[in-house]
Each structure stands twice: as C-alpha cells, then as structure tokens.
Design an enzyme around this catalytic site. Structure first.
Site, PDB file in Angstrom:
ATOM      1  N   SER A 150      -1.698  27.620  15.138  1.00  8.66           N
ATOM      2  CA  SER A 150      -0.721  27.404  16.214  1.00  8.66           C
ATOM      3  C   SER A 150      -1.462  26.851  17.420  1.00  8.66           C
ATOM      4  O   SER A 150      -2.531  27.363  17.758  1.00  8.66           O
ATOM      5  CB  SER A 150      -0.057  28.725  16.601  1.00  8.66           C
ATOM      6  OG  SER A 150       0.633  28.570  17.821  1.00  8.66           O
ATOM      7  N   ASP A 152      -0.596  27.275  20.333  1.00 10.13           N
ATOM      8  CA  ASP A 152      -0.268  28.086  21.511  1.00 10.13           C
ATOM      9  C   ASP A 152      -1.343  29.103  21.928  1.00 10.13           C
ATOM     10  O   ASP A 152      -1.339  29.561  23.057  1.00 10.13           O
ATOM     11  CB  ASP A 152       1.049  28.842  21.278  1.00 10.13           C
ATOM     12  CG  ASP A 152       2.220  27.925  20.975  1.00 10.13           C
ATOM     13  OD1 ASP A 152       2.116  26.721  21.279  1.00 10.13           O
ATOM     14  OD2 ASP A 152       3.226  28.402  20.423  1.00 10.13           O
ATOM     15  N   MET A 194       3.174  22.458  26.130  1.00  4.60           N
ATOM     16  CA  MET A 194       3.762  23.444  25.204  1.00  4.60           C
ATOM     17  C   MET A 194       3.082  24.809  25.338  1.00  4.60           C
ATOM     18  O   MET A 194       2.187  25.001  26.154  1.00  4.60           O
ATOM     19  CB  MET A 194       3.622  22.946  23.772  1.00  4.60           C
ATOM     20  CG  MET A 194       4.620  21.877  23.382  1.00  4.60           C
ATOM     21  SD  MET A 194       4.436  21.486  21.622  1.00  4.60           S
ATOM     22  CE  MET A 194       5.913  20.536  21.332  1.00  4.60           C
ATOM     23  N   GLU A 250       5.766  25.259  29.379  1.00  4.61           N
ATOM     24  CA  GLU A 250       7.194  25.166  29.017  1.00  4.61           C
ATOM     25  C   GLU A 250       7.913  26.512  29.148  1.00  4.61           C
ATOM     26  O   GLU A 250       9.126  26.552  29.269  1.00  4.61           O
ATOM     27  CB  GLU A 250       7.363  24.614  27.597  1.00  4.61           C
ATOM     28  CG  GLU A 250       6.790  25.490  26.507  1.00  4.61           C
ATOM     29  CD  GLU A 250       7.035  24.935  25.104  1.00  4.61           C
ATOM     30  OE1 GLU A 250       7.705  23.914  24.955  1.00  4.61           O
ATOM     31  OE2 GLU A 250       6.518  25.559  24.146  1.00  4.61           O
ATOM     32  N   GLN A 286       0.946  16.680  21.649  1.00  2.00           N
ATOM     33  CA  GLN A 286      -0.057  17.750  21.744  1.00  2.00           C
ATOM     34  C   GLN A 286      -0.430  18.337  20.385  1.00  2.00           C
ATOM     35  O   GLN A 286      -1.473  18.937  20.208  1.00  2.00           O
ATOM     36  CB  GLN A 286       0.484  18.897  22.619  1.00  2.00           C
ATOM     37  CG  GLN A 286       0.756  18.489  24.033  1.00  2.00           C
ATOM     38  CD  GLN A 286       1.689  19.462  24.742  1.00  2.00           C
ATOM     39  OE1 GLN A 286       1.237  20.431  25.324  1.00  2.00           O
ATOM     40  NE2 GLN A 286       2.988  19.218  24.693  1.00  2.00           N
TER      41      GLN A 286
HETATM   42  O1  F6P Z   1       4.458  27.087  18.406  1.00  2.00           O
HETATM   43  C1  F6P Z   1       4.039  25.782  18.489  1.00  2.00           C
HETATM   44  C2  F6P Z   1       4.990  24.920  19.268  1.00  2.00           C
HETATM   45  O2  F6P Z   1       4.463  23.609  19.364  1.00  2.00           O
HETATM   46  C3  F6P Z   1       5.339  25.451  20.663  1.00  2.00           C
HETATM   47  O3  F6P Z   1       4.324  25.200  21.607  1.00  2.00           O
HETATM   48  C4  F6P Z   1       6.641  24.732  20.939  1.00  2.00           C
HETATM   49  O4  F6P Z   1       7.448  25.454  21.828  1.00  2.00           O
HETATM   50  C5  F6P Z   1       7.280  24.686  19.558  1.00  2.00           C
HETATM   51  O5  F6P Z   1       6.247  24.837  18.616  1.00  2.00           O
HETATM   52  C6  F6P Z   1       8.056  23.418  19.267  1.00  2.00           C
HETATM   53  O6  F6P Z   1       8.717  23.589  18.067  1.00  2.00           O
HETATM   54  P1  F6P Z   1       9.315  22.409  17.180  1.00  2.00           P
HETATM   55  O7  F6P Z   1       8.173  21.690  16.558  1.00  2.00           O
HETATM   56  O8  F6P Z   1      10.151  23.089  16.168  1.00  2.00           O
HETATM   57  O9  F6P Z   1      10.064  21.496  18.099  1.00  2.00           O
END
Ligand code: F6P
Length: 366
Positions: A150, A152, A194, A250, A286
C-alpha cells in the site's frame, strides 16, 4: 510437496511484483510449488485459470515493473460467506493451504478472518460433498503470511509498506516540477496527495519538497488556521520566495471533522489575498510507474521471509505480518497489527490525535 498460493489484493502498489518474484523463487528454492491466485480474492472465488502454477522464468523481468502482473481487485463477493466458502473450495481443490497475501489493511483483515474460519468452512464443504473426506483431512488449517502492499504506509507492524517509498519519489518529483512553474509566475499551488486517513505521504513529501504548509489527518489545525496559513505564505514571499506550495493529504479535516479540500484552501486564499491558487491533484500517478530501489529490496526481503514463515508454520501458528523494522525483516502477529491499525483509526475519528500519533509510533517498535 508444499503448495503455496500468492495473491495481490486491494489497491496496487509499486514493488508488489518484486514480492511476487521473490515468493515464487524462494518457494521453488525450498522445493515448494507456488501458485499465482490472479485478481486477488476474486480469482480465488472464480477458480479455473485464475489459479496457475508459476515457474522460475514466469517471473523474469517483472522486478522493475509497477503495479502487479498477477492482477488485483477489491472483491465484494469475498465479503460474503458463500464467496469465502467457494474460495476455500477452490484452494483445497488445488491442494493449496499456505497463502501469502500482499495487500493493504482491508485485504489482510479479510484474509485473517478467513484463516480463523477455515476449519469451520472445511467441515461445511465436506458435509456438503464439495470437497472429499481426504481433502478435508489433508488441509485442516490455512497457514497465512501477509505483506503490506500500500502506498499509504498506514499499517502498524512495519516501518514501511510496499510502495510508499516509490510514491514519495513520484510526489517529490511532481512538487519539484510544480515549484518551477510556480516560481516563474509567483504563484501558489495546492497539491493533494493520497493516503486515506494517514498523513505519512503528505508529511514526508512536504518536507522533501520544501513545501510551505501542509494539512494532515492526524493533526487537524486549530481554529484560525486560515489566517495563520496566509501569514506563513506571506512571510515566505517577504523573504524573497517566488512560489508557495501547500501539500494537503486527501484525508485532512478541521477540528469539526469538516474536510479540508484543495478547493476549500483555494477559496480561503482567494478571500484573504485575492490570489487564485492553482490546484494539482496527483491521483493515481502516485501509485504507478517503476518501483524505487528501496521498494524492490524491501519487497524481495519480505517475500523470502514470508515463504519461510508459511513453510515453518504448524497448525497452531498465528498468521503473521512480515514487514521491516529499522531495516531488518520482522514477522509480527497479524491479529495485533490489524487491531492496532484499527485502534488508530478510531482514535483519529474520536479526535484523540496525540494518542493516534503515539500509537502509530509505538506500533513500529512492537
Ligand atoms: O490505499 C491506496 C490508495 O491509493 C489510497 O491512497 C487512495 O485513497 C485509494 O487507494 C484510491 O483507491 P482507488 O484506486 O480505488 O481509486
């Protein structure tokens, strides 16, 4: 011969391929057979070609690639009992009872739940005649290891999650690029990054990119932040700085829980200074592109350890999370990592920000 399944689940992250490659090759080195479970839990439920054995050369050339070559999905079906039963049926059908899941908090939580319910599901499938008595006897437990993929960096139990370092490089490059055009025009830019409810990416890249101001979920600003922000930006301009950069996570919000979006910041600046700041939402840029050296190293080292963990595990072994702490590979109980991670989210939701930050720090040293 031991049969290990490997899947990537949830949002993709740079470095997932490095982990898959390491797992396949370490598994083969240990004389196990390794199967890709494509499209995450969705593929385990669909079965068929979604569960495929991988050879040494099948994972050649994937190390520098972003994303995940075995596919990933956020599976709604896996949240249902029938979805989980079918996944177990398909895994057992292929003789797989060791699993390495590379995913985020949600995927690892779901995988752990399946692991706990495994004996019950095996009994139910046997009674329904969906698996044979021999198959049920041969697969009494699921041995599981999780790697956190991840961008994050929001999981307790590892100092870094796979993809975070690459995402930080991408964001920092973007801030550098934005700074140069901002300087030319003496402009203010608001860059949204993100991270869901975790401010790690925002904080680290605000520092690495030399930003003027940042907004983080873990540190909602006190009332009056709008004037303080304008003051800080103005002091930068007075000192000769031609650009102003604001990095907003975000998930940022104020103390009332109202989101601080790029548009809101823009409106506050407009009202106070008359300047029309520009907004750049970096989005999935990102998460894409080639993984950094750190992510490749870390994902490889953790992948090798995850293979060791699932091969060593006996029937009573708790599922583990394999991560890094102070550049050493570690394995910690998955249950505790998941619970501590959720606890932090609760603290943030309740407004206990100091405790959340302390808990995140403590989690790294468990
Ligand atoms: O968890 C990883 C992430 O990139 C977060 O930072 C972001 O909020 C989310 O996934 C975006 O999700 P998706 O790819 O489903 O739009």
């Amino acid at each position: 011969t031991a049969r290990i399944g490997v899947m990537t689940s949830g949002g993709d992250a740079q470095g997932m391929n490095a982990a898959v490659r390491a797992i396949v090759r370490a598994g083969i080195h240990e004389e196990a057979e390794v199967f890709a479970i494509k499209e995450g839990w969705q593929g385990a439920i669909a079965g068929g070609d979604n569960i495929t054995q991988l050879s040494w050369s099948d994972v050649s050339g994937i190390l520098p690639k972003g994303g995940t070559v075995i596919g990933t999905a956020r599976s709604m079906e896996f949240k249902t009992r029938e979805g989980q039963l079918t996944a177990v049926e398909n895994l057992v059908g292929r003789g797989i009872d060791r699993l390495i899941v590379i995913g985020g908090d949600g995927s690892l939580t779901g995988s752990r739940a399946l692991c706990l319910a495994w004996p019950e599901y095996i009994a139910e499938l046997r009674e329904a005649g969906r698996i044979t008595v021999e198959q049920a006897a041969a697969h009494p437990r699921l041995r599981i290891a999780g790697l956190v993929g991840s961008i994050d960096n929001d999981m307790v139990g590892t100092d870094m999650t796979i993809g975070t370092d690459s995402a930080m490089h991408r964001i920092t490059e973007a801030i550098d690029a934005i700074s140069s055009t901002a300087e030319s025009h003496r402009r203010t830019f608001i860059v949204e990054v993100m991270g869901r409810s975790c401010g790690y990416l925002a904080l680290m890249t605000a520092i690495a990119g030399g930003a003027d101001y940042t907004f983080l979920p873990e540190s909602p600003p006190r009332p009056g932040w709008e004037d303080r922000m304008v003051d800080v930006l103005q002091r930068g301009r007075d000192a000769g700085r031609r650009d102003s950069i604001i990095v907003v996570a975000e998930g940022a919000a104020d103390r009332e829980g109202v989101r601080i979006t790029a548009e809101r910041i823009q409106a506050e600046l407009r009202e106070r200074t008359g300047e029309e700041a520009r907004i750049t939402i970096l989005g999935h840029v990102q998460r894409g592109g080639t993984p950094s050296a750190y992510d490749r190293w870390m994902a490889t080292a953790c992948g090798v350890e995850a293979v060791r963990q699932v091969l060593l595990a006996d029937d009573d072994t708790e599922p583990v999370l394999v991560g890094v702490h102070r550049d050493e590979v570690i394995a910690v109980p998955l249950l505790k990592a998941v619970e501590d991670t959720h606890h932090i989210a609760t603290l943030i939701a309740e407004g206990d920000y100091g405790a959340a930050v302390r808990a995140r720090g403590a989690g790294f040293t468990q």
